[in-house]
Motif scaffolding. Structure first.
Motif, PDB file in Angstrom:
ATOM      1  N   ARG A  73       0.828  -1.261  -0.004  1.00 16.26           N
ATOM      2  CA  ARG A  73       0.246  -0.001   0.259  1.00 16.26           C
ATOM      3  C   ARG A  73       0.710   0.926  -0.216  1.00 16.26           C
ATOM      4  O   ARG A  73       1.086   1.568   0.851  1.00 16.26           O
ATOM      5  CB  ARG A  73      -1.349   0.100   0.897  1.00 16.26           C
ATOM      6  CG  ARG A  73      -2.228  -1.575   1.051  1.00 16.26           C
ATOM      7  CD  ARG A  73      -2.767  -1.499   2.719  1.00 16.26           C
ATOM      8  NE  ARG A  73      -1.774  -1.379   3.236  1.00 16.26           N
ATOM      9  CZ  ARG A  73      -2.033  -1.974   4.563  1.00 16.26           C
ATOM     10  NH1 ARG A  73      -3.874  -1.932   5.076  1.00 16.26           N
ATOM     11  NH2 ARG A  73      -1.264  -1.820   5.783  1.00 16.26           N
ATOM     12  N   ARG A  74       0.255   2.274  -1.092  1.00 18.05           N
ATOM     13  CA  ARG A  74       1.753   3.209  -0.869  1.00 18.05           C
ATOM     14  C   ARG A  74       1.366   4.736   0.040  1.00 18.05           C
ATOM     15  O   ARG A  74       2.619   4.330   0.637  1.00 18.05           O
ATOM     16  CB  ARG A  74       0.514   4.010  -2.162  1.00 18.05           C
ATOM     17  CG  ARG A  74       1.560   5.154  -2.653  1.00 18.05           C
ATOM     18  CD  ARG A  74       1.064   5.933  -3.796  1.00 18.05           C
ATOM     19  NE  ARG A  74       1.681   7.480  -4.149  1.00 18.05           N
ATOM     20  CZ  ARG A  74       3.115   7.179  -5.190  1.00 18.05           C
ATOM     21  NH1 ARG A  74       3.564   6.617  -5.416  1.00 18.05           N
ATOM     22  NH2 ARG A  74       3.872   8.288  -5.030  1.00 18.05           N
ATOM     23  N   GLU A  75       0.009   4.307   1.173  1.00 18.59           N
ATOM     24  CA  GLU A  75       0.671   5.285   2.238  1.00 18.59           C
ATOM     25  C   GLU A  75       1.112   4.725   3.590  1.00 18.59           C
ATOM     26  O   GLU A  75       1.761   5.748   4.263  1.00 18.59           O
ATOM     27  CB  GLU A  75      -0.662   5.232   2.587  1.00 18.59           C
ATOM     28  CG  GLU A  75      -1.953   4.674   2.936  1.00 18.59           C
ATOM     29  CD  GLU A  75      -2.740   4.063   1.743  1.00 18.59           C
ATOM     30  OE1 GLU A  75      -3.478   2.822   1.402  1.00 18.59           O
ATOM     31  OE2 GLU A  75      -2.505   4.144   0.312  1.00 18.59           O
ATOM     32  N   THR A  76       1.073   3.350   3.117  1.00 18.90           N
ATOM     33  CA  THR A  76       2.166   2.863   4.439  1.00 18.90           C
ATOM     34  C   THR A  76       3.229   2.343   3.783  1.00 18.90           C
ATOM     35  O   THR A  76       3.752   0.760   5.164  1.00 18.90           O
ATOM     36  CB  THR A  76       1.300   1.737   5.213  1.00 18.90           C
ATOM     37  OG1 THR A  76       0.753   0.643   4.213  1.00 18.90           O
ATOM     38  CG2 THR A  76       0.380   2.455   5.532  1.00 18.90           C
ATOM     39  N   ARG A  77       3.650   1.542   3.019  1.00 17.22           N
ATOM     40  CA  ARG A  77       5.037   1.724   2.195  1.00 17.22           C
ATOM     41  C   ARG A  77       6.052   2.116   2.573  1.00 17.22           C
ATOM     42  O   ARG A  77       6.386   3.192   3.418  1.00 17.22           O
ATOM     43  CB  ARG A  77       4.739   2.030   0.888  1.00 17.22           C
ATOM     44  CG  ARG A  77       6.312   1.051   0.246  1.00 17.22           C
ATOM     45  CD  ARG A  77       6.071   1.291  -1.693  1.00 17.22           C
ATOM     46  NE  ARG A  77       4.695   0.871  -1.962  1.00 17.22           N
ATOM     47  CZ  ARG A  77       4.574   1.338  -2.882  1.00 17.22           C
ATOM     48  NH1 ARG A  77       4.882   2.125  -3.851  1.00 17.22           N
ATOM     49  NH2 ARG A  77       3.008   0.696  -3.569  1.00 17.22           N
ATOM     50  N   THR A  78       7.237   1.385   2.638  1.00 18.71           N
ATOM     51  CA  THR A  78       8.475   1.749   3.339  1.00 18.71           C
ATOM     52  C   THR A  78       9.618   1.291   1.604  1.00 18.71           C
ATOM     53  O   THR A  78      10.162  -0.103   1.635  1.00 18.71           O
ATOM     54  CB  THR A  78       8.571   1.119   4.367  1.00 18.71           C
ATOM     55  OG1 THR A  78       8.258   1.431   5.318  1.00 18.71           O
ATOM     56  CG2 THR A  78       9.785   1.352   5.308  1.00 18.71           C
ATOM     57  N   ASN A  79      10.838   1.871   1.868  1.00 19.05           N
ATOM     58  CA  ASN A  79      11.589   1.667   0.627  1.00 19.05           C
ATOM     59  C   ASN A  79      12.537   1.629   1.602  1.00 19.05           C
ATOM     60  O   ASN A  79      13.040   2.499   2.265  1.00 19.05           O
ATOM     61  CB  ASN A  79      11.249   2.711  -0.253  1.00 19.05           C
ATOM     62  CG  ASN A  79      10.147   2.702  -1.539  1.00 19.05           C
ATOM     63  OD1 ASN A  79       9.542   2.145  -0.995  1.00 19.05           O
ATOM     64  ND2 ASN A  79       9.354   3.787  -1.580  1.00 19.05           N
ATOM     65  N   THR A  80      13.854   0.992   1.487  1.00 23.61           N
ATOM     66  CA  THR A  80      15.151   0.417   2.076  1.00 23.61           C
ATOM     67  C   THR A  80      16.015   0.586   1.029  1.00 23.61           C
ATOM     68  O   THR A  80      16.085  -0.715  -0.236  1.00 23.61           O
ATOM     69  CB  THR A  80      14.927  -0.126   2.793  1.00 23.61           C
ATOM     70  OG1 THR A  80      14.477  -0.017   3.872  1.00 23.61           O
ATOM     71  CG2 THR A  80      16.111  -0.173   3.609  1.00 23.61           C
ATOM     72  N   VAL A  81      16.729   1.269   0.833  1.00 23.71           N
ATOM     73  CA  VAL A  81      18.349   1.088  -0.286  1.00 23.71           C
ATOM     74  C   VAL A  81      19.217   0.915   1.179  1.00 23.71           C
ATOM     75  O   VAL A  81      19.582   2.185   1.541  1.00 23.71           O
ATOM     76  CB  VAL A  81      18.209   2.240  -1.067  1.00 23.71           C
ATOM     77  CG1 VAL A  81      19.850   2.137  -2.100  1.00 23.71           C
ATOM     78  CG2 VAL A  81      16.768   2.907  -1.608  1.00 23.71           C
ATOM     79  N   GLN A  82      20.640   0.621   0.324  1.00 30.60           N
ATOM     80  CA  GLN A  82      21.665   0.487   1.857  1.00 30.60           C
ATOM     81  C   GLN A  82      23.027  -0.703   0.277  1.00 30.60           C
ATOM     82  O   GLN A  82      22.053  -1.520  -0.657  1.00 30.60           O
ATOM     83  CB  GLN A  82      21.525  -0.727   2.748  1.00 30.60           C
ATOM     84  CG  GLN A  82      20.982  -2.467   1.865  1.00 30.60           C
ATOM     85  CD  GLN A  82      20.882  -3.141   3.778  1.00 30.60           C
ATOM     86  OE1 GLN A  82      19.894  -2.790   4.798  1.00 30.60           O
ATOM     87  NE2 GLN A  82      21.542  -4.204   3.416  1.00 30.60           N
ATOM     88  N   ILE A  83      23.954  -0.366   0.438  1.00 32.12           N
ATOM     89  CA  ILE A  83      24.995  -0.774   0.375  1.00 32.12           C
ATOM     90  C   ILE A  83      25.703  -1.517   1.330  1.00 32.12           C
ATOM     91  O   ILE A  83      26.018  -1.086   2.492  1.00 32.12           O
ATOM     92  CB  ILE A  83      25.856   0.780  -0.642  1.00 32.12           C
ATOM     93  CG1 ILE A  83      24.579   1.068  -1.348  1.00 32.12           C
ATOM     94  CG2 ILE A  83      27.131   0.053  -1.036  1.00 32.12           C
ATOM     95  CD1 ILE A  83      25.811   2.121  -1.952  1.00 32.12           C
ATOM     96  N   ASN A  84      25.526  -2.405   1.043  1.00 31.93           N
ATOM     97  CA  ASN A  84      26.679  -3.404   1.254  1.00 31.93           C
ATOM     98  C   ASN A  84      28.467  -3.744   1.448  1.00 31.93           C
ATOM     99  O   ASN A  84      28.233  -4.503  -0.404  1.00 31.93           O
ATOM    100  CB  ASN A  84      26.486  -5.056   1.512  1.00 31.93           C
ATOM    101  CG  ASN A  84      24.810  -5.082   2.244  1.00 31.93           C
ATOM    102  OD1 ASN A  84      24.439  -4.114   3.307  1.00 31.93           O
ATOM    103  ND2 ASN A  84      23.820  -5.848   2.141  1.00 31.93           N
ATOM    104  N   GLN A  85      28.889  -3.244   1.920  1.00 35.20           N
ATOM    105  CA  GLN A  85      30.652  -4.045   1.501  1.00 35.20           C
ATOM    106  C   GLN A  85      31.377  -5.014   2.524  1.00 35.20           C
ATOM    107  O   GLN A  85      31.397  -4.940   3.368  1.00 35.20           O
ATOM    108  CB  GLN A  85      31.352  -2.431   1.857  1.00 35.20           C
ATOM    109  CG  GLN A  85      33.178  -2.574   1.156  1.00 35.20           C
ATOM    110  CD  GLN A  85      33.357  -3.133   0.134  1.00 35.20           C
ATOM    111  OE1 GLN A  85      32.668  -2.985  -0.883  1.00 35.20           O
ATOM    112  NE2 GLN A  85      33.672  -4.522  -0.422  1.00 35.20           N
ATOM    113  N   LEU A  86      31.771  -5.861   1.908  1.00 40.92           N
ATOM    114  CA  LEU A  86      32.801  -6.885   2.495  1.00 40.92           C
ATOM    115  C   LEU A  86      34.169  -6.404   2.677  1.00 40.92           C
ATOM    116  O   LEU A  86      34.453  -6.199   1.835  1.00 40.92           O
ATOM    117  CB  LEU A  86      32.372  -8.501   2.151  1.00 40.92           C
ATOM    118  CG  LEU A  86      33.910  -9.597   2.365  1.00 40.92           C
ATOM    119  CD1 LEU A  86      32.513  -9.904   4.285  1.00 40.92           C
ATOM    120  CD2 LEU A  86      33.409 -10.415   2.036  1.00 40.92           C
ATOM    121  N   VAL A  87      34.519  -6.297   4.234  1.00 41.61           N
ATOM    122  CA  VAL A  87      35.945  -6.318   4.286  1.00 41.61           C
ATOM    123  C   VAL A  87      37.015  -7.621   4.468  1.00 41.61           C
ATOM    124  O   VAL A  87      36.764  -8.132   6.115  1.00 41.61           O
ATOM    125  CB  VAL A  87      35.820  -5.262   5.786  1.00 41.61           C
ATOM    126  CG1 VAL A  87      37.091  -4.886   5.466  1.00 41.61           C
ATOM    127  CG2 VAL A  87      35.346  -3.685   5.517  1.00 41.61           C
TER     128      VAL A  87
END
Length: 446
Positions: free
Chosen positions: A109-123
């Motif tokens: 649902r648009r009014e309750t939507r949650t968007n997550t963008v993340q970058i993972n880096q292995l060290v």
């Protein structure tokens, strides 16, 4: 008539063609037994088509054959490509892990939507990258050592095949002169039978000797074609296009001392390959050991919740927990492979010592037999043959006595050729093991 004895080739003098006994008996029988033999003698047997083509083609030296093989041998080219491929392995080992982009959408649902963008880096920790680079370098060094070993093996094949071609040419000359001798002997025997001086059995024996000489000549020509093809195949050529080999087959070098060979044993290509394998196993063990340290993954992202109406930045880190897999099995395997490589290095040295000893003994034995054959056996057989020829011309000996003396002389000549070839082969084996032509005083030309 006095016939010259076969004299060995002396060092420092240009090689001379061996004084084969065919010309001796031809002259003796022609002058003493059949004065008209020159008028009635059969024509010389011409060379086979393959031999005629080889004689028409330009001659080839050992250095030229080596240059051709070095430039076009498929096995050596494959080893070079393998070493070139190792460059890519070294380049890849320097690469660091790629970052990972992750996008998550919660709720449809648009009014309750949650968007997550993340970058993972292995060290990478614990020296994993350095260990991986070291392993790639050792694999590259092993591939380069393989090129050196392939080149040494190719050089051995060129030396042996070239000397076998020289040997085949010597045997063709020998068989040609033997056939000419047998043909003239048959003609002389037929004339004496017609004159009633000897029984017809003498002519039959001479005819059998002439037939055997013809068979031996054809076989020698065939073997020369085989030797030409074997040599040309080292660079993908055709034996029919290869000319006769130019070289001093009679020259045999002195074997080096056992101390000289033992001092150079650790520099042999096989020993270098074994050491590179040990270094590679140690580097692989270091890679497995570096995996004891767990690599964390760092995370950085942005989260936007529509119901809240703002962006939230978050940072995270994750570390594997070695509860069930601590890489103990791979570490143990790598350690045992190091132990195996160490034992293989020692075993390789023992094997090389045995091979060098056997090749050097063969070299010494062949040189001794060559010297004995040249100084005693061949001259003695030549003298016995000359006496048989003179006795037959005077009617004191039968033609069978001449054949026996002739066979003894020819056998000693063949043995001399075989022992010279054995000396060349033993020297080539020594130089294959050490991958160097500088072990003996005489130069090989490559």
């Amino acid at each position: 008539m006095t016939t010259p004895l076969l004299r060995p080739h002396r060092a420092g003098t240009p090689p001379q063609r061996p004084a084969w006994p065919g010309w001796v008996l031809a002259a003796a029988l022609a002058s003493a037994l059949a004065p008209q033999a020159h008028a009635d003698a059969p024509a010389d047997v011409g060379p086979a088509p393959a031999m005629a083509a080889a004689q028409a083609a330009p001659s080839i030296s050992l250095a030229a054959a080596w240059d051709k093989a070095l430039a076009a041998n498929p096995g050596l080219q494959a080893a070079r490509y393998g070493a070139a491929a190792a460059e890519g392995l070294v380049l890849q080992s320097q690469a660091r892990p790629n970052p990972e982009l992750s996008v998550n959408i919660e709720d449809t649902r648009r009014e309750t939507r949650t968007n997550t963008v993340q970058i993972n880096q292995l060290v990478e920790l614990g020296g994993k990258r350095e260990a991986r680079m070291q392993l790639a370098q050792t694999e590259k060094a092993s591939a380069e050592a393989g090129v050196a070993a392939s080149q040494a093996a190719l050089r051995y094949q060129v030396l042996v095949n070239f000397n076998e071609l020289l040997l085949a040419q010597q045997r063709v000359d020998f068989a040609t002169q033997t056939h000419a001798l047998a043909s003239q002997a048959l003609d002389a025997a037929n004339k004496r039978v017609q004159a009633g001086k000897v029984p017809p059995l003498e002519a039959s024996r001479a005819q059998v000797a002439q037939a055997n000489a013809a068979l031996e000549l054809e076989q020698a020509k065939s073997l020369t074609g085989v030797a030409q093809q074997n040599l040309a195949s080292l660079w993908g050529g055709r034996g029919a296009e290869l000319g006769l080999a130019q070289g001093d087959f009679a020259a045999t070098a002195q074997a080096p001392t056992a101390e000289q060979l033992d001092q150079r044993l650790d520099d042999a290509p096989a020993m270098l390959l074994a050491r590179r394998a040990l270094e590679q196993s140690r580097a692989a063990s270091a890679v497995e050991r570096s995996k004891r340290v767990q690599d964390p993954t760092l995370s950085l992202g942005v989260k936007r919740a529509q119901d809240v109406g703002r962006n939230q930045v978050f940072v995270g880190v994750s570390i594997p927990l070695p509860l069930f897999d601590n890489n103990a099995g791979n570490q143990l395997q790598a350690l045992r492979k190091v132990d195996q490589a160490e034992q293989l290095l020692q075993d390789q040295r023992l094997q090389l010592q045995a091979q060098v000893f056997a090749a050097r003994q063969q070299w010494l034995s062949s040189n001794q037999q060559v010297a004995l054959l040249q100084s005693q056996v061949v001259p003695t057989a030549q003298s016995a043959y000359d006496l048989a020829v003179r006795g037959f011309s005077l009617g004191k000996f039968s033609f069978l006595d001449v054949l026996d003396a002739q066979r003894s002389l020819f056998d000693s000549q063949r043995l001399l050729l075989d022992q010279r070839m054995a000396s060349h082969r033993a020297r080539a084996e020594i130089e294959r093991i050490f991958s160097t032509p500088a072990l003996a005083p005489a130069a090989t030309g490559i």
